[in-house]
Scaffold this active site. Structure first.
Site, PDB file in Angstrom:
ATOM      1  N   LYS A 260       0.866  -1.172   0.000  1.00 51.76           N
ATOM      2  CA  LYS A 260       0.000   0.000   0.000  1.00 51.76           C
ATOM      3  C   LYS A 260       0.907   1.227   0.000  1.00 51.76           C
ATOM      4  O   LYS A 260       1.710   1.419   0.917  1.00 51.76           O
ATOM      5  CB  LYS A 260      -0.895   0.005   1.237  1.00 51.76           C
ATOM      6  CG  LYS A 260      -1.768   1.251   1.306  1.00 51.76           C
ATOM      7  CD  LYS A 260      -2.773   1.185   2.419  1.00 51.76           C
ATOM      8  CE  LYS A 260      -3.587   2.456   2.503  1.00 51.76           C
ATOM      9  NZ  LYS A 260      -4.591   2.407   3.566  1.00 51.76           N
ATOM     10  N   LYS A 313      -2.143  -1.513  -3.847  1.00 50.12           N
ATOM     11  CA  LYS A 313      -3.015  -0.338  -3.799  1.00 50.12           C
ATOM     12  C   LYS A 313      -2.170   0.920  -3.863  1.00 50.12           C
ATOM     13  O   LYS A 313      -1.205   1.014  -3.114  1.00 50.12           O
ATOM     14  CB  LYS A 313      -3.787  -0.390  -2.482  1.00 50.12           C
ATOM     15  CG  LYS A 313      -4.649   0.810  -2.196  1.00 50.12           C
ATOM     16  CD  LYS A 313      -5.198   0.691  -0.816  1.00 50.12           C
ATOM     17  CE  LYS A 313      -6.015   1.924  -0.505  1.00 50.12           C
ATOM     18  NZ  LYS A 313      -6.574   1.880   0.819  1.00 50.12           N
TER      19      LYS A 313
HETATM   20  C1  PBG Z   1      -7.547   3.445   5.484  1.00 48.84           C
HETATM   21  C2  PBG Z   1      -7.821   3.283   4.017  1.00 48.84           C
HETATM   22  C3  PBG Z   1      -7.625   4.228   3.005  1.00 48.84           C
HETATM   23  C4  PBG Z   1      -8.147   3.668   1.836  1.00 48.84           C
HETATM   24  C5  PBG Z   1      -8.614   2.394   2.171  1.00 48.84           C
HETATM   25  N1  PBG Z   1      -8.377   2.158   3.525  1.00 48.84           N
HETATM   26  C6  PBG Z   1      -7.106   5.628   3.048  1.00 48.84           C
HETATM   27  C7  PBG Z   1      -5.741   5.877   3.521  1.00 48.84           C
HETATM   28  O1  PBG Z   1      -4.919   4.978   3.702  1.00 48.84           O
HETATM   29  O2  PBG Z   1      -5.439   7.063   3.756  1.00 48.84           O
HETATM   30  C8  PBG Z   1      -8.199   4.341   0.504  1.00 48.84           C
HETATM   31  C9  PBG Z   1      -9.207   3.795  -0.463  1.00 48.84           C
HETATM   32  C10 PBG Z   1      -9.472   4.658  -1.638  1.00 48.84           C
HETATM   33  O3  PBG Z   1      -8.841   5.716  -1.861  1.00 48.84           O
HETATM   34  O4  PBG Z   1     -10.352   4.274  -2.431  1.00 48.84           O
HETATM   35  N2  PBG Z   1      -6.449   2.814   6.028  1.00 48.84           N
END
Ligand code: PBG
Length: 393
Positions: A260, A313
């Site tokens: 991520k 992601k």
């Molecule tokens: C939280 C989380 C996030 C997303 C999914 N879980 C945001 C972040 O990490 O700041 C983002 C999903 C999206 O942008 O569609 N941990």
């Protein structure tokens, strides 16, 4: 007009140039005609060498060997389908949804047209439709009222909190719908970070993992099929796996957000959840977009710690990472087609600048081709509908 002989010698390159400037139709016979597509018969590799020369209309010599013709497999829709290496279906898609407290509430999310935050009763209604178009999996994200937020995300592991209540209700109404829950503290903390913060503003790893473990247990107890740690703390997959097993939740899966990245593409999601970090950024725990080998390191750690599925992601700017995890591990790989990717497509489509249907299906297919077995996408409902209506030719 003299036509250069077909051969595998360097002059053969002139034939390519010739294809771009086709000879007048009357002169097209033999191999030249085949190249132009006006004759569909395949060249006979064992035909006597003199055949083309003996026909007065042509001065072509036969090819020394048949030239490669990849276009042969693209001739018709039927053939193209039969040689398609990748197929996108509604079963590949996981639809992320936003739940909030209350009843009868539906709030559109301005930066994510078509998506909304819903109270549980309204969400259940929407899920009826979601199942109806053939989607079998959802990812659940909560909107937590400010009054329930604190510095250490206490509400995240409340067994009667919004997420556990929502999971119970969803599984009761739709037992065959797979429910993925997000394990991270950001919706629950006043500062918007995914973990616990010390006085110096540092995100504490092991203290955070202890809370995440409690959060995962509360979600598993409510009936979540998979918990999905998206926090990027070190060692959280192993800690969650151990805790789940010890509590008897050995069947609850872990979808690990392994790679991520600290990405600008999460902006609209943070609007949706009101969860933007109140200070600093997430770069000490989420990954640097510059790094690829590090993604493999993270994935192999998650695998060793007991992850069932690895996630990358965002998706679109990270297709190489999806492919790398697919090629170098044995686990299924998921891709998260995140909020910013969705917002860009919706904005351009609203302007009439792109063909939304074609762009979405091509994008999702590209993610699958890169190696994604599952795709989390806000386009899931539209895509599932479009895939149903695709003519079978
Ligand atoms: C939280 C989380 C996030 C997303 C999914 N879980 C945001 C972040 O990490 O700041 C983002 C999903 C999206 O942008 O569609 N941990």
């Amino acid at each position: 007009m003299t036509v250069p002989p077909l051969s595998s010698t360097p002059e053969a390159t002139t034939n390519t140039a010739m294809e771009l400037k086709p000879a007048p139709v009357a002169q097209l016979t033999g191999p030249a005609a085949e190249r132009s597509g006006t004759v569909t018969q395949a060249p006979d590799p064992i035909a006597p060498e003199s055949t083309p020369e003996s026909t007065p209309e042509s001065t072509l010599e036969p090819p020394a060997e048949p030239i490669a013709r990849p276009r042969r497999l693209r001739r018709s829709a039927t053939l193209r389908r039969m040689v398609a290496e990748t197929v996108l279906t509604a079963q590949d898609l996981i639809y992320p949804v936003f739940v909030m407290e209350g009843t009868g509430r539906v709030e559109p999310i301005p930066s994510m047209p078509g998506c909304d935050r819903r109270s549980l009763d309204q969400l259940l209604e929407k899920l009826q439709m979601v199942r109806g178009v053939g989607i079998r999996a959802i990812a659940l994200f909560p909107v937590i009222p400010p009054a329930q937020k604190d510095a250490i995300g206490s509400e995240s592991h409340n067994p009667n909190g919004l997420v556990p209540r929502a999971v119970k209700a969803i599984k009761a109404a739709f037992p065959d719908l797979l429910v993925f829950t997000d394990v991270a503290l950001d919706p629950y903390t006043t500062h918007g970070h995914d973990g616990i913060v010390d006085e110096a503003g540092q995100i504490l790893n092991d203290e955070t993992v202890a809370v995440l473990t409690q959060q995962a247990l509360a979600q598993a107890a409510a009936g979540a099929d998979f918990v999905a740690p998206s926090d990027m703390m070190d060692g959280r997959v192993g800690a969650i796996r151990q805790a789940l097993d010890a509590a008897g939740f050995w069947q609850t899966g872990i979808l690990a957000y392994s790679a991520k990245y600290a990405s600008a593409y999460y902006g609209p999601f943070r609007d949706a959840l009101d969860s933007a970090p109140q200070f600093g950024d997430k770069k000490t725990y989420q990954m640097d977009p510059a790094n690829r080998r590090e993604a493999l390191k993270e994935a192999l750690l998650d695998l060793a710690e007991g992850a069932d599925v690895l996630m990358v992601k965002p998706a679109l700017a990270y297709l190489d990472i999806i492919w790398q995890l697919k090629a170098q591990t044995q686990l299924p790989v998921a891709a998260y087609n995140v909020s910013g990717e969705y917002a860009m497509v919706k904005a351009a489509a609203e302007q009439g600048w792109i063909d939304e249907r074609a762009i979405v299906l091509e994008t999702l297919l590209g993610m699958k081709r890169a190696g994604a077995d599952w795709i989390l996408t806000y386009h899931a409902v539209d895509a599932a509908r479009w895939l149903r209506k695709q003519p079978v030719v």
